[in-house]
Design an enzyme around this catalytic site. Structure first.
Site, PDB file in Angstrom:
ATOM      1  N   SER A 134       0.861  -1.176   0.000  1.00  0.00           N
ATOM      2  CA  SER A 134       0.000   0.000   0.000  1.00  0.00           C
ATOM      3  C   SER A 134       0.898   1.227   0.000  1.00  0.00           C
ATOM      4  CB  SER A 134      -0.935  -0.038   1.213  1.00  0.00           C
ATOM      5  OG  SER A 134      -1.781   1.092   1.231  1.00  0.00           O
ATOM      6  N   TYR A 148      -5.670   7.601  -6.083  1.00  0.00           N
ATOM      7  CA  TYR A 148      -4.610   6.727  -5.560  1.00  0.00           C
ATOM      8  C   TYR A 148      -4.791   6.475  -4.074  1.00  0.00           C
ATOM      9  CZ  TYR A 148       0.137   5.134  -4.431  1.00  0.00           C
ATOM     10  OH  TYR A 148       1.211   4.410  -3.973  1.00  0.00           O
ATOM     11  N   LYS A 152      -5.715   3.210  -1.721  1.00  0.00           N
ATOM     12  CA  LYS A 152      -4.807   2.717  -0.685  1.00  0.00           C
ATOM     13  C   LYS A 152      -5.488   2.651   0.680  1.00  0.00           C
ATOM     14  CE  LYS A 152      -1.227   2.097  -3.359  1.00  0.00           C
ATOM     15  NZ  LYS A 152      -0.791   0.722  -3.701  1.00  0.00           N
TER      16      LYS A 152
END
Length: 290
Positions: A134, A148, A152
């Site tokens: 991650s 993004y 994560k």
């Protein structure tokens, strides 16, 4: 004991460092990449211990084929490293729905697809490690990384839920959360978006973009050392749910946690006042119109 790994996104960056460390240790690897020809040099060095496999992790059927290929080549799957991913720096308002969805598909559903593909084999053997690469961006919010970091954060939650489900089956799972690493990620993420930042976002997204571009090549994270940590974790039963990697990541994480604790304390009265028969709270009353 020799192990068999599947490593996604292994052609460059951290994935390449993990792949090299694992091969050097004597283990077997099915290494996936969109262009497996990028692994030809390692294939020449390590021969039958490396199987290069063409994979886009957003293709669920192909993910299952990769798992079957690893079992066919090496007999079993001991470790999955979900490393494939990317991010682009753009203001959310300027990011198209298609681009947002594409990042989510790779960074979140790629992890889900690969995990779903290996779990039956690991469950049957009552053993296995799933290491999700991650980011500290899964614990903090950075202007310009909406897709993004949304992915994560979701990977971190997915890891925690799945960890609870599979721990009794002998399967260990961890979310690895590095900060900046000396790879080409920052260059790609900072330069891939062609859009010019709107003036209203210059002090937020624009500042982030400039900072990341200036940081490129000076990151404190060493991919080779992180790869060694990952290799060692695959031989431990006591892996944590989350592991922050890098002093920059620790600083970002600690600052975010301090801000959350402060907000928690400041709004505690409101939190407690929203239940049946809860304590009366001036804080709750202050939020309501008079």
């Amino acid at each position: 004991m020799q192990k068999t790994w599947i490593i996604t996104g292994s052609a460059r960056g951290l994935g390449r460092a993990i792949l090299t460390a694992v091969l050097e240790s004597g283990d077997n690897v099915l290494a996936t990449a969109r262009n497996p020809a990028q692994l030809d040099d390692l294939k020449a060095l390590y021969g039958d211990r490396l199987e290069a496999f063409a994979l886009d992790v957003t293709d669920e059927d192909r993910a299952h084929t990769a798992a079957k290929a690893a079992i066919a080549a090496f007999g079993q799957i001991d470790v999955l490293v979900n490393n494939a991913g990317y991010g682009h720096f753009e203001a959310f308002e300027q990011k198209s729905s298609a681009d947002f969805r594409a990042e989510m598909e790779t960074n979140l559903f790629g992890v889900i697809n690969m995990t779903r593909a290996v779990l039956p084999s690991m469950r049957e053997r009552r053993a296995g490690h799933i290491l999700n690469v991650s980011s500290v961006g899964g614990r903090v919010g950075t202007p310009g990384l909406s897709a993004y970091q949304a992915a994560k954060w979701a990977v971190g939650g997915f890891t925690e839920v799945l960890r609870g489900e599979v721990a009794p089956l002998g399967i260990r799972i961890v979310s690895l959360e590095p900060g900046g690493m000396r790879t080409d990620w920052a260059d790609i993420a900072g330069n891939a978006a062609a859009s010019t930042v709107l003036p209203d976002y210059a002090d937020t997204v624009g500042a982030t973009r400039a900072r990341i571009r200036a940081y490129a090549g000076n990151e404190v994270g060493d991919p080779a050392r992180i790869a060694q940590v990952i290799r060692a974790l695959a031989r431990r039963d006591d892996v944590p749910a989350h592991l922050v990697l890098g002093t920059d990541a620790l600083a970002s994480f600690d600052a975010a946690e301090a801000e959350r604790r402060e907000a928690h304390a400041r709004w505690l009265g409101v939190s407690r006042a929203t239940v049946f028969d809860g304590p009366e709270s001036e804080a709750l009353g202050a939020l309501l119109p008079g």
